[in-house]
Structure formats: structure tokens, C-alpha cells
Design a protein around this motif. Structure first.
Motif, short mmCIF file in Angstrom:
data_model
loop_
_atom_site.label_atom_id
_atom_site.label_comp_id
_atom_site.label_asym_id
_atom_site.label_seq_id
_atom_site.Cartn_x
_atom_site.Cartn_y
_atom_site.Cartn_z
N GLU A 165 0.94 -1.12 -0.10
CA GLU A 165 -0.15 0.00 0.19
C GLU A 165 0.96 1.29 0.12
O GLU A 165 1.80 1.14 0.75
CB GLU A 165 -1.04 0.14 1.26
N ASN A 185 -4.41 4.98 -2.32
CA ASN A 185 -5.59 5.52 -1.51
C ASN A 185 -6.02 6.45 -2.41
O ASN A 185 -5.15 7.44 -2.70
CB ASN A 185 -5.39 6.03 -0.21
N GLU A 208 -8.01 2.04 -3.48
CA GLU A 208 -8.71 1.88 -2.12
C GLU A 208 -9.58 3.27 -1.95
O GLU A 208 -9.28 4.45 -2.15
CB GLU A 208 -7.61 2.03 -1.01
N ASP A 244 -11.76 0.47 1.78
CA ASP A 244 -11.12 0.93 2.88
C ASP A 244 -11.44 0.74 4.20
O ASP A 244 -12.70 1.31 4.18
CB ASP A 244 -9.91 1.95 2.71
N LYS A 249 -11.03 -4.25 3.08
CA LYS A 249 -9.75 -4.19 3.95
C LYS A 249 -10.76 -3.99 5.24
O LYS A 249 -11.39 -2.81 5.58
CB LYS A 249 -9.15 -2.78 3.55
MG MG Z 1 -5.96 2.56 2.57
#
Ligand code: MG
Ligand code: C2E
Ligand code: MG
Ligand code: MG
Length: 279
Positions: free
Chosen positions: A59, A120, A152, A181, A202
Motif C-alpha cells: 500500500e 488510496n 482504495e 478501505d 480491507k
Molecule cells: Mg488505505
């Protein structure tokens, strides 16, 4: 006395707000300069397979090394960047940096490179018209295959209005994977699974935290892995800090995990180093 007291309280409350607003305005101005002078960097945290600890993805997480304040947390500056719109430019830079890094690792390490790069994306980026085109051009520019990218998103971002739901669908059409997320912390996390195409759940750290004590957290973590398996999704347990948590997650059926126990976010993760075995 009451009126006077209220007045004082009102003024002090107001000045607190002024301080916060002033801080944010300052941060906003400094962020512009930070982008221009290269104070942002991207670090990478491993997402590993259980039980062998092999790094399957990373990530990308942004970092701001401020010349005088030192390290500023993304929790602090991402919301400010969202508000002043700078997240669009910063976010595009993060995406380019992360995708270019993923390609470098693939060239350098071949099969030992992580299979996927997870980036993200915030509400404002997702709401921006043409965001899917931005992603497509970054993939073309860096040469990263769409299947190697995970975007994400959070529930709040998806329900941010405008074209966001369509944008997520467009990204999925490109072949990019979609991760939800902080899953389970929103108001209608499960409902979201019916609204947008999702590949990865997640599972939020808050459910992982208490997982070794038989209780609510363990029950929810168990339910979420069942939902994930039932829908054919990949579940990633977030914020795993101990070997006990990792072992328990594995026992519950989790196949992917992320957290300080496996590795902190760093500029150059060690993809060849020793693996963390949980069983
Ligand atoms: Mg994240
Ligand atoms: P997130 O996307 O849920 O990222 C996970 C956060 O948890 C990261 O914090 C990570 O360093 C931290 N973390 C990972 N493992 C553990 C653990 O075992 N224990 C604990 N206590 N924490 C762990 P970070 O990097 O400070 O980022 C915080 C949030 O800021 C992210 O949450 C994300 O919402 C946002 N953010 C970070 N980087 C970016 C970015 O590049 N773009 C956007 N739009 N948002 C970002
Ligand atoms: Mg997360
Ligand atoms: Mg989070």
C-alpha cells in the motif's frame, strides 16, 4: 452574569476556531510550496499472505517531511488538501509515483516483485470528472498493467456525490481492482457491496484489535471473512500488530493481512528478506 459568561465562552470558542482556521490556512499555503519543492514522499507497507508472510501487495502511503515542523501526518494534511482542492494534484502525483515504483520493482525483481500496488484515493479525487481517465493515462505513461493496480476507496468517498459511483465502475472497467478501505466502520458498508464493483475488503483495524479476546470483535471479523468469501472477494485484515492476532486471523480464514507485525510503511521494503510465518 450568565450573559457575560456566555459572551466570554462565545469569544473563546470563536478564537479557538480562528486558531484552527488559521492553522489550516497556513498548512494549505505550505502544502502548495511543499508540492513544488518536493517535500512529499511515498512509502510502501507490505500486504502479506497468511500463513507464510509472502509480500503480495504493497500500500502506497504519502508522507510530508516539513522543513521546520518535521513529520506531518496524512491524517492532518489530507483533509486540508481535500478542502482546498490540492488533493487532486497531490493525489495524481502519488498515483504516478506509486505506479512508476511498481514498474521499477517489476523490472528489477521480476517474479519477486509485489503483484499489486494499492493506492488510496480520496473523495475529492473520485468526484473529479475524468478521474478514470487520469488513472488510465498514468497506467499508460508508466506502463503498469491495470490488473497490478488497486484503488482504495472509503464508503464516505463513494457516497461523496457527483459521478463517484460511475467513476468507480469506469475504473473497474479499465481492469483496476477496487478495495473498500476501513471496511465495517461506515454507515452502510454492506450496502456498498451492492452499489459498486468491489474486489478487496480491507477489514478495519478496530475489528482486528480485539480479535484474540473472544468477543464482539472476533464475531464481526468472522462474519466479514464469510461475507468476503461468499462474494468471492479478497479480505485484508488491517492493523495487525502481534503474532497472536496474525495466528487468530489465519485460524478464522483470513488469507491476507497488513500491519506493523509484518512491516511498517518504508521507502524500500525488503522483498527478499525473511518472511514472517504465523503457523
Ligand atoms: Mg488505505
Ligand atoms: P489507511 O488507508 O487506512 O492506511 C492505513 C494506516 O494505518 C496508515 O497510516 C498506516 O501506516 C497505519 N498502519 C498500518 N499498520 C498499522 C498497525 O499495525 N498499527 C497501527 N497503529 N497503524 C498501522 P498513515 O500512513 O498515517 O495514513 C493514515 C490515513 O491517511 C490512511 O488510512 C489514509 O486514509 C490517509 N492516507 C495516507 N496516505 C494517503 C494517500 O496517499 N492518499 C490519500 N488520499 N489518503 C492517504
Ligand atoms: Mg485502511
Ligand atoms: Mg484507515
Amino acid at each position: 452574569y450568565a450573559a457575560k459568561h456566555a459572551g466570554v465562552r462565545h469569544r473563546s470558542h470563536q478564537s479557538e476556531l480562528d486558531v484552527v482556521a488559521g492553522e489550516q490556512a497556513l498548512l494549505a499555503a505550505e502544502m502548495r510550496a511543499a508540492l513544488d519543492t518536493g517535500q512529499f514522499r511515498v512509502v510502501y507497507q507490505p500486504i502479506v499472505s497468511l500463513p507464510d508472510g509472502r509480500i503480495v501487495s504493497v500500500e502506497a502511503l504519502v508522507r510530508w517531511e516539513h522543513p521546520t515542523r518535521g513529520f506531518v501526518s496524512p491524517v492532518e494534511f489530507i483533509p486540508v488538501a481535500e478542502q482546498n482542492g490540492l488533493i487532486v494534484e497531490l493525489g495524481a502525483w502519488i498515483l504516478r509515483t506509486a505506479c512508476a515504483q511498481a514498474v521499477m520493482w517489476r523490472n528489477e525483481l521480476g517474479e519477486a516483485a509485489p503483484e499489486r500496488m494499492s493506492v488510496n484515493v480520496s473523495a475529492r479525487q473520485l468526484a473529479e470528472p475524468g478521474f478514470a481517465d487520469v488513472v488510465a493515462s498514468v497506467l499508460a505513461w508508466t506502463g503498469l498493467g491495470a490488473r497490478h493496480l488497486i484503488v482504495e476507496v472509503t464508503e464516505t468517498a463513494v457516497f461523496g456525490g457527483g459521478q463517484t459511483v460511475q467513476t468507480v465502475k469506469d475504473l473497474h472497467e479499465l481492469g483496476v481492482k477496487i478495495a473498500l478501505d476501513d471496511f465495517g466502520t461506515g454507515h452502510s458498508s454492506l450496502g456498498l457491496l451492492q452499489t459498486i464493483p468491489v474486489d478487496v475488503l480491507k477489514v478495519d483495524k478496530s475489528f482486528v484489535d480485539g480479535i484474540t479476546m473472544a468477543g464482539r470483535h472476533a464475531v464481526i471479523a468472522t462474519a466479514l471473512i464469510q461475507v468476503s468469501n461468499g462474494l468471492g472477494l479478497m479480505a485484508v485484515a488491517e492493523g495487525v500488530e502481534t503474532a497472536e492476532q496474525a495466528a487468530e486471523l489465519h485460524r478464522l480464514g483470513y488469507r491476507l493481512a497488513q500491519g506493523y507485525h509484518f512491516g511498517r510503511p518504508v521507502a524500500e521494503p525488503d522483498f527478499t528478506g525473511a518472511r514472517v510465518a504465523v503457523v
